[in-house]
Design a protein around this motif. Structure first.
Motif, PDB file in Angstrom:
ATOM      1  N   GLN A   1      45.259  76.391 -12.180  1.00 49.43           N
ATOM      2  CA  GLN A   1      44.416  76.639 -12.219  1.00 49.43           C
ATOM      3  C   GLN A   1      43.401  75.977 -11.109  1.00 49.43           C
ATOM      4  OE1 GLN A   1      43.829  76.972 -16.753  1.00 49.43           O
ATOM      5  NE2 GLN A   1      44.862  78.312 -16.580  1.00 49.43           N
TER       6      GLN A   1
ATOM      7  N   GLN B   1      40.700  76.894  -8.495  1.00 46.23           N
ATOM      8  CA  GLN B   1      39.692  76.955  -8.653  1.00 46.23           C
ATOM      9  C   GLN B   1      38.488  76.310  -7.676  1.00 46.23           C
ATOM     10  OE1 GLN B   1      37.363  78.065 -11.178  1.00 46.23           O
ATOM     11  NE2 GLN B   1      36.049  77.403  -9.327  1.00 46.23           N
TER      12      GLN B   1
ATOM     13  N   ASP C   1      35.838  77.340  -4.727  1.00 45.02           N
ATOM     14  CA  ASP C   1      34.567  76.584  -4.885  1.00 45.02           C
ATOM     15  C   ASP C   1      34.623  76.363  -2.730  1.00 45.02           C
ATOM     16  OD1 ASP C   1      34.118  76.251  -7.437  1.00 45.02           O
ATOM     17  OD2 ASP C   1      34.606  74.645  -7.532  1.00 45.02           O
TER      18      ASP C   1
END
Length: 121
Positions: A78, A82, A86
């Motif tokens: 995860q 992310q 980003d």
């Protein structure tokens, strides 16, 4: 490892892929899961033929696949996802009002027993 593959549709012109890849690799290199930044290998591939749903136009996608050696925790996966999202969003341009673009990130396990890597000089 990791291998980062960005797939995109050709109707998304002028995407700043150099900046996007720099941001993604920088963010991933800061992960405690990445021991050597030189292990990060990123590339961009255009999907010459594509469809998004039933529409003939005004839709596109950017799909990022991150291939990592198996054995990482769900939390680590995860975190990778992310960091990649980003990094991509950091340099994402604004699209025309009539264009719908989907950005997705997928973290995929590579089989540790069959993976081979050779550093050649």
């Amino acid at each position: 490892m990791p291998h980062i593959v960005v797939e995109y549709t050709p109707n998304l012109t002028d995407l700043p892929f150099d900046s996007m890849l720099a941001a993604v690799t920088r963010r991933l290199s800061e992960s405690p899961e990445v021991e050597d930044e030189a292990d990060l290998k990123a590339r961009v591939i255009c999907a010459d033929r594509f469809r998004v749903g039933l529409a003939d136009s005004q839709r596109g996608f950017i799909h990022v696949i991150v291939r990592i050696l198996e054995g990482r925790s769900e939390q680590a996966k995860q975190d990778f996802s992310q960091r990649v999202a980003d990094g991509m969003l950091e340099h994402m341009p604004t699209f025309a009002d009539d264009m719908t673009v989907h950005l997705s990130v997928e973290v995929v396990d590579m089989h540790r027993g069959s993976y081979r890597k050779f550093k050649l000089s």
